[in-house]
Structure formats: structure tokens, C-alpha cells
Design a protein around this motif. Sequence first.
Motif, PDB file in Angstrom:
ATOM      1  N   VAL A 126      52.634 -36.648  -1.555  1.00 45.43           N
ATOM      2  CA  VAL A 126      53.684 -36.013  -0.123  1.00 45.43           C
ATOM      3  C   VAL A 126      52.377 -37.052   0.498  1.00 45.43           C
ATOM      4  O   VAL A 126      51.170 -37.141   0.490  1.00 45.43           O
ATOM      5  CB  VAL A 126      53.769 -34.942  -0.063  1.00 45.43           C
ATOM      6  CG1 VAL A 126      54.187 -34.548   1.396  1.00 45.43           C
ATOM      7  CG2 VAL A 126      54.444 -34.083  -1.027  1.00 45.43           C
ATOM      8  N   SER A 127      53.367 -37.855   1.392  1.00 46.12           N
ATOM      9  CA  SER A 127      52.560 -38.932   2.095  1.00 46.12           C
ATOM     10  C   SER A 127      51.084 -39.232   2.180  1.00 46.12           C
ATOM     11  O   SER A 127      50.595 -39.154   2.796  1.00 46.12           O
ATOM     12  CB  SER A 127      52.582 -37.894   3.569  1.00 46.12           C
ATOM     13  OG  SER A 127      53.150 -37.536   3.868  1.00 46.12           O
ATOM     14  N   GLY A 128      51.101 -40.047   1.072  1.00 44.93           N
ATOM     15  CA  GLY A 128      49.876 -40.251   0.386  1.00 44.93           C
ATOM     16  C   GLY A 128      48.939 -39.478  -0.253  1.00 44.93           C
ATOM     17  O   GLY A 128      47.912 -39.951  -1.005  1.00 44.93           O
ATOM     18  N   THR A 129      49.253 -38.530  -0.638  1.00 40.84           N
ATOM     19  CA  THR A 129      48.516 -37.244  -0.753  1.00 40.84           C
ATOM     20  C   THR A 129      48.633 -37.120  -2.298  1.00 40.84           C
ATOM     21  O   THR A 129      50.372 -36.903  -2.619  1.00 40.84           O
ATOM     22  CB  THR A 129      48.571 -36.594   0.036  1.00 40.84           C
ATOM     23  OG1 THR A 129      47.323 -36.774   1.050  1.00 40.84           O
ATOM     24  CG2 THR A 129      47.770 -34.659  -0.579  1.00 40.84           C
ATOM     25  N   PHE A 130      48.438 -36.644  -3.354  1.00 40.66           N
ATOM     26  CA  PHE A 130      49.232 -36.418  -3.979  1.00 40.66           C
ATOM     27  C   PHE A 130      48.090 -35.548  -5.321  1.00 40.66           C
ATOM     28  O   PHE A 130      47.006 -35.356  -5.281  1.00 40.66           O
ATOM     29  CB  PHE A 130      49.262 -37.688  -5.478  1.00 40.66           C
ATOM     30  CG  PHE A 130      48.092 -38.344  -6.044  1.00 40.66           C
ATOM     31  CD1 PHE A 130      47.138 -38.380  -7.516  1.00 40.66           C
ATOM     32  CD2 PHE A 130      48.048 -39.793  -5.128  1.00 40.66           C
ATOM     33  CE1 PHE A 130      46.087 -39.017  -7.874  1.00 40.66           C
ATOM     34  CE2 PHE A 130      46.900 -40.188  -5.914  1.00 40.66           C
ATOM     35  CZ  PHE A 130      46.421 -40.010  -7.214  1.00 40.66           C
ATOM     36  N   ALA A 185      55.819 -26.692  -9.643  1.00 38.02           N
ATOM     37  CA  ALA A 185      55.673 -25.402  -8.386  1.00 38.02           C
ATOM     38  C   ALA A 185      54.533 -25.699  -7.888  1.00 38.02           C
ATOM     39  O   ALA A 185      54.407 -26.123  -6.996  1.00 38.02           O
ATOM     40  CB  ALA A 185      56.688 -24.353  -8.566  1.00 38.02           C
ATOM     41  N   ALA A 186      53.036 -25.524  -8.735  1.00 35.01           N
ATOM     42  CA  ALA A 186      51.883 -25.629  -8.260  1.00 35.01           C
ATOM     43  C   ALA A 186      51.760 -26.709  -7.454  1.00 35.01           C
ATOM     44  O   ALA A 186      50.946 -27.451  -6.486  1.00 35.01           O
ATOM     45  CB  ALA A 186      50.926 -25.449  -9.833  1.00 35.01           C
ATOM     46  N   ALA A 187      52.106 -27.976  -7.838  1.00 29.90           N
ATOM     47  CA  ALA A 187      52.142 -29.318  -8.127  1.00 29.90           C
ATOM     48  C   ALA A 187      52.662 -30.359  -6.887  1.00 29.90           C
ATOM     49  O   ALA A 187      51.566 -30.368  -5.890  1.00 29.90           O
ATOM     50  CB  ALA A 187      52.390 -30.548  -9.619  1.00 29.90           C
ATOM     51  N   HIS A 188      53.923 -28.502  -5.936  1.00 26.76           N
ATOM     52  CA  HIS A 188      53.934 -29.705  -5.540  1.00 26.76           C
ATOM     53  C   HIS A 188      53.567 -28.569  -3.706  1.00 26.76           C
ATOM     54  O   HIS A 188      53.929 -29.067  -2.555  1.00 26.76           O
ATOM     55  CB  HIS A 188      55.368 -29.218  -5.382  1.00 26.76           C
ATOM     56  CG  HIS A 188      56.955 -29.067  -4.328  1.00 26.76           C
ATOM     57  ND1 HIS A 188      57.019 -28.370  -3.506  1.00 26.76           N
ATOM     58  CD2 HIS A 188      57.930 -29.255  -3.711  1.00 26.76           C
ATOM     59  CE1 HIS A 188      57.478 -28.364  -2.405  1.00 26.76           C
ATOM     60  NE2 HIS A 188      57.916 -29.439  -2.695  1.00 26.76           N
ATOM     61  N   ASP A 189      53.629 -27.311  -4.285  1.00 27.95           N
ATOM     62  CA  ASP A 189      53.449 -26.949  -3.142  1.00 27.95           C
ATOM     63  C   ASP A 189      51.449 -27.134  -2.826  1.00 27.95           C
ATOM     64  O   ASP A 189      51.289 -27.321  -1.548  1.00 27.95           O
ATOM     65  CB  ASP A 189      52.961 -24.918  -3.132  1.00 27.95           C
ATOM     66  CG  ASP A 189      54.482 -24.428  -4.054  1.00 27.95           C
ATOM     67  OD1 ASP A 189      55.377 -25.281  -3.655  1.00 27.95           O
ATOM     68  OD2 ASP A 189      54.690 -23.654  -4.664  1.00 27.95           O
ATOM     69  N   ALA A 190      50.371 -27.140  -3.640  1.00 30.80           N
ATOM     70  CA  ALA A 190      49.143 -28.245  -4.131  1.00 30.80           C
ATOM     71  C   ALA A 190      49.330 -29.631  -2.542  1.00 30.80           C
ATOM     72  O   ALA A 190      48.917 -29.472  -1.802  1.00 30.80           O
ATOM     73  CB  ALA A 190      48.396 -27.987  -4.290  1.00 30.80           C
ATOM     74  N   SER A 191      49.852 -30.137  -2.833  1.00 32.83           N
ATOM     75  CA  SER A 191      50.125 -30.967  -2.567  1.00 32.83           C
ATOM     76  C   SER A 191      51.063 -31.496  -1.321  1.00 32.83           C
ATOM     77  O   SER A 191      50.383 -32.090  -0.487  1.00 32.83           O
ATOM     78  CB  SER A 191      51.187 -32.541  -3.018  1.00 32.83           C
ATOM     79  OG  SER A 191      52.677 -31.713  -3.000  1.00 32.83           O
ATOM     80  N   HIS A 192      51.481 -30.047  -0.729  1.00 27.62           N
ATOM     81  CA  HIS A 192      52.430 -30.674   0.777  1.00 27.62           C
ATOM     82  C   HIS A 192      51.276 -29.339   1.251  1.00 27.62           C
ATOM     83  O   HIS A 192      50.913 -29.848   2.748  1.00 27.62           O
ATOM     84  CB  HIS A 192      53.094 -29.102   0.657  1.00 27.62           C
ATOM     85  CG  HIS A 192      54.815 -30.209   0.465  1.00 27.62           C
ATOM     86  ND1 HIS A 192      55.308 -30.292   1.883  1.00 27.62           N
ATOM     87  CD2 HIS A 192      55.268 -30.448  -0.738  1.00 27.62           C
ATOM     88  CE1 HIS A 192      56.513 -31.203   0.896  1.00 27.62           C
ATOM     89  NE2 HIS A 192      56.203 -30.786  -0.128  1.00 27.62           N
ATOM     90  N   ARG A 193      50.404 -28.466   1.267  1.00 28.98           N
ATOM     91  CA  ARG A 193      49.169 -27.918   1.820  1.00 28.98           C
ATOM     92  C   ARG A 193      48.251 -29.140   1.876  1.00 28.98           C
ATOM     93  O   ARG A 193      47.688 -28.796   2.982  1.00 28.98           O
ATOM     94  CB  ARG A 193      48.763 -27.177   0.572  1.00 28.98           C
ATOM     95  CG  ARG A 193      47.300 -26.475   1.206  1.00 28.98           C
ATOM     96  CD  ARG A 193      47.094 -25.042   2.005  1.00 28.98           C
ATOM     97  NE  ARG A 193      45.856 -24.933   2.577  1.00 28.98           N
ATOM     98  CZ  ARG A 193      46.336 -23.191   3.448  1.00 28.98           C
ATOM     99  NH1 ARG A 193      47.332 -23.345   4.306  1.00 28.98           N
ATOM    100  NH2 ARG A 193      44.746 -22.768   3.695  1.00 28.98           N
ATOM    101  N   LEU A 194      48.052 -29.985   1.353  1.00 27.83           N
ATOM    102  CA  LEU A 194      46.767 -30.613   1.357  1.00 27.83           C
ATOM    103  C   LEU A 194      47.081 -31.810   2.273  1.00 27.83           C
ATOM    104  O   LEU A 194      46.417 -32.371   3.658  1.00 27.83           O
ATOM    105  CB  LEU A 194      45.836 -31.563  -0.049  1.00 27.83           C
ATOM    106  CG  LEU A 194      45.611 -31.100  -0.793  1.00 27.83           C
ATOM    107  CD1 LEU A 194      44.940 -32.168  -1.340  1.00 27.83           C
ATOM    108  CD2 LEU A 194      43.640 -31.140  -0.447  1.00 27.83           C
TER     109      LEU A 194
END
Length: 500
Positions: free
Chosen positions: A464-468, A422-431
Motif C-alpha cells: 500500500v503506497s510503497g509500504t509492503f 488478511a494479516a498482510a493486508h491489515d498490517a500494510s494499511h496500518r504501516l
Amino acid sequence: MSLRLHRPWSDSGLADGMAYGPQDCLISQGADLREAGEHAVLMQWSVERQRQHLFLHPYPRRGYAKAPDRSGFPIRPRPAMLLPEEDPSTLALRRMNEVTARVQELGEALDMPTTLWEHLRAAWDRAEKEEDPRMAEIVRQARELMPTLKIWRDKIRRVLRRTRELTPLDRVQEMDRSSMRWLSRQPGRTIAEQAGAGQRILAVVRHENFDTLENRVAHSYLRLVGDVGREWLAEHPKALGSARYLAVQAYVKFCKSLAQEVTQLGVGLAPTDITPNYVLMEDQTYRAIREAWEKLLRREKALDDLWAWQAQTWTDFSVLAIVLALHEMEGAELIAQSPIRFREEAVQGIWFEQERPIAVFWLRRENRVVEVMARPEEPGIMLIKARAHVALRISEVNNTSAFPHRVAVWTPHAFERLDVEAAAHDASHRLAQLRRLSGHHELTRHGLILTPAHYTPQVAKHEVSGTFIHAVALDGAGESLAFGRAAVRDFLKSDIWTLA
């Protein structure tokens, strides 16, 4: 009004009236330092001439606290509590001690500044093996104080105390006014008659007495070594054959035996708030014992502070893990390093001070310069909005016109294990959301999360959209440390170096 956050990358804060719990990272954002309550400032910046801050709040020492509201937290175990090894508080203390030991090894490596990172790497390599126990104050004293205690045992101070006792006539050497008054009240015309059938009179005698302040301090130190040493040994059941374990074990056994001898001599225990006398201040042997005793006493207060601010120590640990991973990269060359001042005691969980960046590497193969930034003074808009107080700043060597880009690094710490996926998912969407912001030249494309594993190491990746984002759960010792260091090295081998 401060924004209280569940995670640093959270889009929304905790509900009004809701207290922080052990599942939360104790992070908030706001302008008013007084309103923030008990805090440390991780980052600060200005928005429309108003100063904003990213705050970290300490864990409560008693399980709950106000300003801000915190409840349901574990309390640091004390030696007398005798909690089982699998108790959550015991495990939390063990993890804290392991992380603290890794950071403290920086202080030892600083004795050789030209090979600082090589020595720190070797120390961390040893820590990956559970049979190599952590460095601690009791280990240092076990190595250094044994000769001092042997000297003290052979030359223990004693005083002659004057007392009045019924003494055989042929052994009387001194009488004072009180004993003369006693004698005058006895029946008889001569001293022999007054001495009675036992031929004894009250006289002044002198006896050796070992119950002095300096010996009471030494006795208290011996007892404290036993408590602290047994606690340390219990933390390292798999290190029975290591040099540190054997040294502490022998020292505890020696101090226990010596404490029994001192008890037989009638020496009591000293209170912790004594005022040192001349002997404790000036005698070399007694001064060394007093100073060692005071260090172990301060350890309890220091542990309380470390317990409260262990999220700060975790950040220091994470920064060192990143520097070591960069140092181990093929073709990496350390081109600059800030002066590091290591403290004898942590201040709000922070063990060392350094200029920013802490280290700068030239990566030949990637043709990049990378700076490791921790708690930056000028974080930049992207790191501010990402609430990442650690970052890698990457520049292209032959293209001075290109803007440097940053890799955000989060070091979230909570008493309960984070959901790494969940941390990886939420942080990638934030960035990914932040990358869409316009009106600035900063680039922050990717991120790394380093969080405690609670002895269950894990890596999660999300793009997400090239941000990992790579989220790594690791610990400060054993296989979990080895796993985490390898995961950080793998992250640095990924495509984070492209500036576009």
C-alpha cells in the motif's frame, strides 16, 4: 482502561464484556499494571509523563481464566489422556514442543560461542527433516543415565530388617523380650516341649529388605521414564532410524525391564514431595537418579508454563529465524553479538536473556548495518504505534547524517491459525497510515509477520503506497520450517534496505 486487541496491528479493541478466544492474540495496551491482570510486558514507553505498556497475556491453563477474561481455549494434553494424534490439543502441544526444541538448540550451540550461529543453523537444517527428532530432557537422560542405572542395579542398597517369626529350634540365633514372653506362655516344662510338634519358637530373624526410600525414588524414576519416553516416541513416528529415537527407545525398554525387577523385590513408589535422606543427597549414584527424577517431575510444571506463555517462545523462535537468515545472506558479516545467557528453565516462555540488539550485521553488498532488536527498551514512536516488539534497525555505513530506519516485525501467536492474507493486508494499511504521521524523524516503511502455520505453510504479500508486508506462516520442524526459513530469506532480498 486497557485496550484489548484481536491482533497487534488492529485499529480497534475487543468489545466491552467480550472475552479473548482461541482465535485472538492475547495482546493489550494500557497504563495500569494492576488493571492488566496476568501479563508480561512486551514494550513500555512514556506519553505525557504517563507510562504506557504493551501487554501479553498467557493462555489459560484450564481453558478459561479471568483478569482478563479468556475462554474456549484448549487444555494441555497429559500422557494419561490418550487423545488421538489429530486432536487439536495434541497438535498444539506438538507444535509447541517443536518450537521449544529449536530455541533450546541455541543453548547447545552456546557451548561453542565462536561458531554459535553456524551450529544453530546446522541444527535447524537437521530439524527440517522430520526423521530428525527434537532434543528433550528424556533424550539427554537416555544418553547419560544408562551407565548409572546399570551400576545401581548391580549395587542396589538393601537393609536387614528385624522381624519375629516361628523359627526351628536349631536355627534360633536371637530372642528379644517379646519372643521370651511368648515362649513363657507356651505349655511345657522344657523348651523342646514348648516348641511343640513343629519344634518352632518365636525368635528374632533378619531379612534383606530393598524397600528403602532411595530405592522407591529410583523405582518412581523408572516408571516416569516409561511415561515420558513413550510420549516422546509417539511424537516422532517418522524418526525410527535416528540416533535420538533409538537411544530413547532402548532407554525406555531398559527402564521398563528394571522396574519389573524392582517390583519383584518388593520396592514401592515414592511420593513426589519426599524429603531426600542422606543416601539420596550424598551417594553419587542415587543422587544422579534423584536429580534426573526431579528434572522429569519439573517438566510437567515447565510444560504448563510453556503452554501458557508459548507466544513468548514463538517470539524467541522468530528472532532466531531472522538472525539465521541474515547470517546466511551473501556478503553478510556478523560484527557484534550481545552476550546470551540461556536458562535451564523458561521464565514466562522466555528461554534466554540478551542485551539489545541480539546481533549486528554488516551487509557488504547493500552497504548497510542491520541490528536485530527484540523487546526493545526504547522502541521509538513508529514501533510503539505499530505495536511491533521485534524490529530490524537499518543504518547506512557512509552516511552518518541519515536517520536509521526500521522494519517492523510482528510475531502474532494464536491457538487458531491466522488468516495470512488478511494479516498482510491489515498490517500494510496500518504501516501506511503511520507513515503519514508528522513531527518525528523515524522511518518504518516495511514489515514482516511471522506466525504459526499449523502445518500449512504460506506466504502472503501486500503493498500500500510503497509500504509492503510479507506475512509468513511457518512451523518449528519439517517442510514447514524449511518453507518459512526460505520465505524469510526472500524477504531480506527484497527492497527493504533503501533509507529514503
